[in-house]
Design a protein around this motif. Structure first.
Motif, short mmCIF file in Angstrom:
data_model
loop_
_atom_site.label_atom_id
_atom_site.label_comp_id
_atom_site.label_asym_id
_atom_site.label_seq_id
_atom_site.Cartn_x
_atom_site.Cartn_y
_atom_site.Cartn_z
N ASP A 1 -0.61 0.77 2.16
CA ASP A 1 -0.14 1.66 3.21
C ASP A 1 -0.68 3.08 3.00
N ARG A 2 -0.76 3.50 1.76
CA ARG A 2 -1.30 4.84 1.47
C ARG A 2 -2.78 4.90 1.83
N ARG B 1 2.70 -1.00 -0.62
CA ARG B 1 2.82 0.46 -0.61
C ARG B 1 1.47 1.13 -0.88
N THR B 2 0.71 0.61 -1.84
CA THR B 2 -0.60 1.20 -2.12
C THR B 2 -1.56 0.96 -0.96
N PHE C 1 5.58 -5.85 -3.02
CA PHE C 1 5.96 -4.63 -2.32
C PHE C 1 5.13 -3.44 -2.80
N LEU C 2 4.89 -3.36 -4.10
CA LEU C 2 4.07 -2.28 -4.64
C LEU C 2 2.64 -2.36 -4.10
#
Length: 238
Positions: free
Chosen positions: A234-235, A231-232, A227-228
């Motif tokens: 996605d950024r 998230r990175t 998940f992390l």
């Protein structure tokens, strides 16, 4: 996801990386089988799995170092991010490809177990299959945790060696919680650190303790690190 997985899986065997990883894995597992079982005349493979923990800790970062870092170095990451594949598909594809190579290494322990069970049966003994499957499951879960963590670290840099060394350091840190807990006087913090210790939980598998709580713990870590990574990604996509 399937396309990403196939591409990543092919990349492991169009370069020496996949072959070197498997050769090292097979070599050390065979050595530990000789030291822990064949040389002393016993069929308990717990010592093999205990020793292989440290090989996983060092070798898996080299398996995952290029998963994200290489795309960033070659500037192909934006092409992947703008493709119709979802972030879950990208991360899952890369994770499953690395895990498939790892599984090819782990499966050799099943071959060893079959050989030992035949040898034990020849002298009217019984091979402890329940203990073996506990160890086997623990290795898969521990390997999956290291792989997901390694992919996350690889996603933070475009240098493969930095990704490998960083992942080794992160793996060691992940395994040091119970050691740190020994120097903490606060019982609440000490209990929390002990509960987060991956090495202690893996050790329980090696002595045949097949705990659902530990399975959930490792699965949760895999999900969290993946998940992390998403998230990175996605950024960067935004």
């Amino acid at each position: 996801m399937t396309a990403i997985m196939k591409r990543e899986l092919a990349s492991y065997f169009t370069s020496p990386l996949g072959y070197v990883f498997l050769a090292v894995f097979y070599g050390f597992s065979g050595l530990f089988l000789w030291i822990g079982c064949l040389r002393v005349g016993q069929a308990d493979m717990g010592v093999v799995f205990s020793m292989m923990f440290f090989i996983m800790l060092i070798m898996i970062p080299f398996l995952t170092m290029r998963t994200m870092a290489d795309d960033k170095r070659q500037k192909t990451d934006q092409l992947t991010l703008t493709s119709p594949v979802s972030l879950i598909g990208i991360v899952a594809g890369k994770f499953l490809a690395a895990f498939a190579v790892f599984l090819c290494g782990v499966i050799v322990t099943l071959v060893y177990a079959i050989m030992l069970s035949v040898a034990v049966k020849a002298v009217d003994g019984a091979f402890a299959w329940a203990v073996f499957w506990g160890n086997f499951t623990g290795m898969l879960l521990m390997g999956g945790t290291f792989i997901s963590l390694g992919i996350f670290i690889s996603n933070l840099t475009e240098n493969q060696m930095i990704a490998a060394v960083g992942s080794i350091g992160a793996n060691i840190a992940l395994c040091m919680f119970d050691v740190i807990a020994g120097y903490v006087s606060n019982e609440t913090i000490k209990g929390l650190l002990n509960n987060l210790s991956v090495f202690y939980k893996y050790s329980e598998f090696t002595i045949g303790i097949f705990s659902l709580k530990n399975i959930v713990f490792f699965m949760s870590l895999i999900v969290i690190f993946n998940f992390l990574t998403m998230r990175t990604l996605d950024r960067r996509r935004s």
